[in-house]
Design a protein around this motif. Structure first.
Motif, PDB file in Angstrom:
ATOM      1  N   GLY A   1       2.275   2.620  -3.830  1.00 30.22           N
ATOM      2  CA  GLY A   1       1.093   3.387  -3.431  1.00 30.22           C
ATOM      3  C   GLY A   1       1.371   4.124  -2.145  1.00 30.22           C
ATOM      4  O   GLY A   1       2.463   4.026  -1.576  1.00 30.22           O
ATOM      5  N   ALA A   2       0.373   4.864  -1.710  1.00 28.93           N
ATOM      6  CA  ALA A   2       0.603   5.809  -0.627  1.00 28.93           C
ATOM      7  C   ALA A   2       0.695   5.152   0.751  1.00 28.93           C
ATOM      8  O   ALA A   2       1.603   5.431   1.523  1.00 28.93           O
ATOM      9  CB  ALA A   2      -0.492   6.865  -0.648  1.00 28.93           C
ATOM     10  N   LYS A   3      -0.274   4.271   1.043  1.00 30.02           N
ATOM     11  CA  LYS A   3      -0.426   3.882   2.451  1.00 30.02           C
ATOM     12  C   LYS A   3      -0.146   2.415   2.733  1.00 30.02           C
ATOM     13  O   LYS A   3      -0.629   1.541   2.029  1.00 30.02           O
ATOM     14  CB  LYS A   3      -1.865   4.168   2.887  1.00 30.02           C
ATOM     15  N   VAL A   4       0.587   2.162   3.810  1.00 32.46           N
ATOM     16  CA  VAL A   4       0.779   0.788   4.271  1.00 32.46           C
ATOM     17  C   VAL A   4      -0.572   0.198   4.662  1.00 32.46           C
ATOM     18  O   VAL A   4      -0.879  -0.959   4.362  1.00 32.46           O
ATOM     19  CB  VAL A   4       1.682   0.727   5.532  1.00 32.46           C
ATOM     20  N   SER A   5      -1.405   1.030   5.292  1.00 30.43           N
ATOM     21  CA  SER A   5      -2.656   0.502   5.854  1.00 30.43           C
ATOM     22  C   SER A   5      -3.569  -0.085   4.778  1.00 30.43           C
ATOM     23  O   SER A   5      -4.323  -1.015   5.045  1.00 30.43           O
ATOM     24  CB  SER A   5      -3.388   1.583   6.637  1.00 30.43           C
TER      25      SER A   5
ATOM     26  N   GLY B   1       5.000   5.493  -1.344  1.00 30.33           N
ATOM     27  CA  GLY B   1       4.923   6.145  -0.043  1.00 30.33           C
ATOM     28  C   GLY B   1       4.935   5.150   1.105  1.00 30.33           C
ATOM     29  O   GLY B   1       5.424   5.446   2.204  1.00 30.33           O
ATOM     30  N   MET B   2       4.407   3.940   0.859  1.00 32.29           N
ATOM     31  CA  MET B   2       4.325   2.957   1.945  1.00 32.29           C
ATOM     32  C   MET B   2       5.697   2.441   2.382  1.00 32.29           C
ATOM     33  O   MET B   2       5.850   1.910   3.483  1.00 32.29           O
ATOM     34  CB  MET B   2       3.415   1.796   1.543  1.00 32.29           C
ATOM     35  N   ALA B   3       6.723   2.637   1.536  1.00 30.08           N
ATOM     36  CA  ALA B   3       8.052   2.095   1.875  1.00 30.08           C
ATOM     37  C   ALA B   3       8.671   2.810   3.077  1.00 30.08           C
ATOM     38  O   ALA B   3       9.464   2.216   3.812  1.00 30.08           O
ATOM     39  CB  ALA B   3       8.978   2.222   0.671  1.00 30.08           C
TER      40      ALA B   3
ATOM     41  N   ASP C   1       3.381   6.250   8.715  1.00 29.18           N
ATOM     42  CA  ASP C   1       2.234   5.843   9.529  1.00 29.18           C
ATOM     43  C   ASP C   1       2.777   5.215  10.817  1.00 29.18           C
ATOM     44  O   ASP C   1       3.147   4.040  10.854  1.00 29.18           O
ATOM     45  CB  ASP C   1       1.366   4.849   8.748  1.00 29.18           C
ATOM     46  N   GLU C   2       2.790   6.082  11.837  1.00 27.56           N
ATOM     47  CA  GLU C   2       3.361   5.682  13.124  1.00 27.56           C
ATOM     48  C   GLU C   2       2.688   4.431  13.691  1.00 27.56           C
ATOM     49  O   GLU C   2       3.328   3.592  14.328  1.00 27.56           O
ATOM     50  CB  GLU C   2       3.159   6.858  14.090  1.00 27.56           C
ATOM     51  N   THR C   3       1.380   4.305  13.396  1.00 26.60           N
ATOM     52  CA  THR C   3       0.628   3.185  13.981  1.00 26.60           C
ATOM     53  C   THR C   3       0.979   1.844  13.321  1.00 26.60           C
ATOM     54  O   THR C   3       0.532   0.801  13.772  1.00 26.60           O
ATOM     55  CB  THR C   3      -0.895   3.403  13.855  1.00 26.60           C
ATOM     56  N   LYS C   4       1.728   1.906  12.220  1.00 29.90           N
ATOM     57  CA  LYS C   4       2.002   0.656  11.494  1.00 29.90           C
ATOM     58  C   LYS C   4       3.470   0.218  11.587  1.00 29.90           C
ATOM     59  O   LYS C   4       3.886  -0.721  10.919  1.00 29.90           O
ATOM     60  CB  LYS C   4       1.617   0.817  10.008  1.00 29.90           C
TER      61      LYS C   4
END
Ligand code: AMP
Length: 399
Positions: free
Chosen positions: A197-201, A222-224, A241-244
């Motif tokens: 999926g797209a987001k780690v968050s 995408g999360m990889a 995602d820089e914050t993650k």
């Protein structure tokens, strides 16, 4: 979270008015149902209740009418399809808890079913308003929840009514909590989870919880790339995602500490830009995941990764999969997701596919019958994997 809840076979329903919360939130185009899967899946519970002489009052939400009566979200097409599938008339009430609903419910005979109008036509539904729940409950003597797809919501028709009626689950929820509950509480090992999926968050808590349960955690999609960046790789213009980044580092350390194998893509399908429109033809290259060019983005897993992930799935005894491996809406970038679906279909393991995109991929590829369990709820199955309590299940009577 493990549940041991009473189901419809644990109570006497003969001659009783039974309020059944279903997930009839089916896709519609110009008022026509484009997939009746959710209705078909609800039939075993409904048929059992009818065969036992219950008076069945069905209810569901449809779409997001936001507490207003919106004609295009009427359950009329569902009532018509239920009538066809059950071979008996299923009348639709003109309202949800109004005079018509109450009159029709009161007039039901044993072995008859009716459908209330969209529960979300009343704004009190999503607020889990006790008065609204009480009114709904007043039409029945027993509550059956079979809407797994809505079980992570504490709404009046999914949880609130259980304050006023003896509440049990239907066959759908029973299967969901049986298969997924066992996988999480007492899995046959090796236990492999595949997340994409797209987001780690979106999957933070799922990753965290699964790391305490699985032998191997596979991350694609995408999360990889945020994980790859956290390893110090250049990821070009891939989703990031820089914050993650710190979180990803923490999860990699946790995996190591718990002895969990964490598999990330070893090669990546890259392109100059995201396809626009999403299914447009696209020129791609395949590069090792630590050599993504600065001006390119990763959009799918490469062949070596497909094999790595597929081998892990095939040698497992339990596999849980949630989320695509790439931009599967594009035929050129769907191959990683297809390879994972294929590996699950070919695996001897207990295979569990979370709702949404991965479930749709298995169905479109004709693999659905080769998967042990395809969850009927995307959001609900994710919350289940997170280890959260689902209000629509927690409210049901324990065995
Ligand atoms: P989710 O809603 O988080 O399950 O993500 C599903 C979406 O992720 C799909 O629409 C995919 O196109 C998208 N996706 C998967 N892999 C990538 C990727 N490498 N880059 C951008 N989007 C992706």
């Amino acid at each position: 979270m493990t549940y041991n809840k009473k189901n419809i076979e644990d109570i006497d329903v003969a001659g009783k008015k039974v309020l059944v919360r279903c997930d009839f939130n089916v896709p519609l185009k110009d008022g026509v149902i484009t997939s009746d899967k959710r209705i078909v899946e609800a039939l075993p519970t409904i048929k059992y209740l009818l065969s036992k002489g219950a008076k069945v009052i069905l209810c569901s939400h449809m779409g997001k009418p936001k507490g207003e009566v919106v004609a295009k979200y009427s359950l009329a097409p569902v009532a018509a399809r239920l009538t066809e599938l059950l071979g008996q008339n299923v009348e639709l009430a003109a309202d949800t808890i109004g005079a018509d609903a109450k009159a029709k419910a009161a007039a039901l005979k044993e072995g008859q079913a009716m459908l209330l109008e969209n529960t979300r036509f009343d704004k009190r539904e999503e607020k889990n308003d006790p008065e609204f729940a009480k009114e709904l409950a007043s039409m029945a003597e027993i509550f059956v929840n079979d809407a797994f797809g809505a079980a992570h919501r504490a709404h009046a028709s999914t949880a609130g009514v259980a304050d006023y009626l003896p509440a049990v689950c239907g066959y759908l929820i029973q299967k969901e909590i049986g298969v997924m509950g066992k996988a999480l509480a007492d899995p046959e090992r090796p236990f492999v989870a595949i997340l994409g999926g797209a987001k780690v968050s979106d999957k933070l808590n799922v990753i965290n919880n699964l790391l305490t349960k699985v032998d191997t955690l596979i991350i694609g999609g995408g999360m990889a790339y945020t994980f790859l960046a956290a390893k110090g790789y250049g990821i070009g213009t891939s989703l990031f995602d820089e914050t993650k980044v710190d979180y990803c580092r923490e999860m990699m350390a946790k995996a190591e500490e718990k002895g969990v194998k964490l598999l990330l893509p070893v090669d990546t399908v890259v392109a100059k830009a995201f396809p626009d429109p999403i299914d447009a033809p696209i020129d791609v290259d395949v590069v090792p995941s630590n050599e993504i060019p600065a001006d390119k983005m990763g959009l799918d897993i490469g062949d070596n990764t497909k094999k790595l992930f597929a081998d892990a799935a095939k040698s497992a005894k339990t596999v849980v999969w949630n989320g695509p491996m790439g931009v599967f809406e594009n035929p050129t970038l769907a191959k990683g997701t297809i390879a994972v679906a294929e590996a699950l279909a070919e695996s001897e393991a207990i295979t569990i596919v979370g709702g949404g995109d991965s479930a749709a991929a298995c169905e479109q590829l004709g693999y659905a019958s080769k998967i042990t369990h395809i969850s009927t709820g995307g959001g609900a199955s994710l919350e289940f994997l997170e280890g959260l309590e689902l209000p629509g299940i927690a409210c049901l009577q324990d065995k």
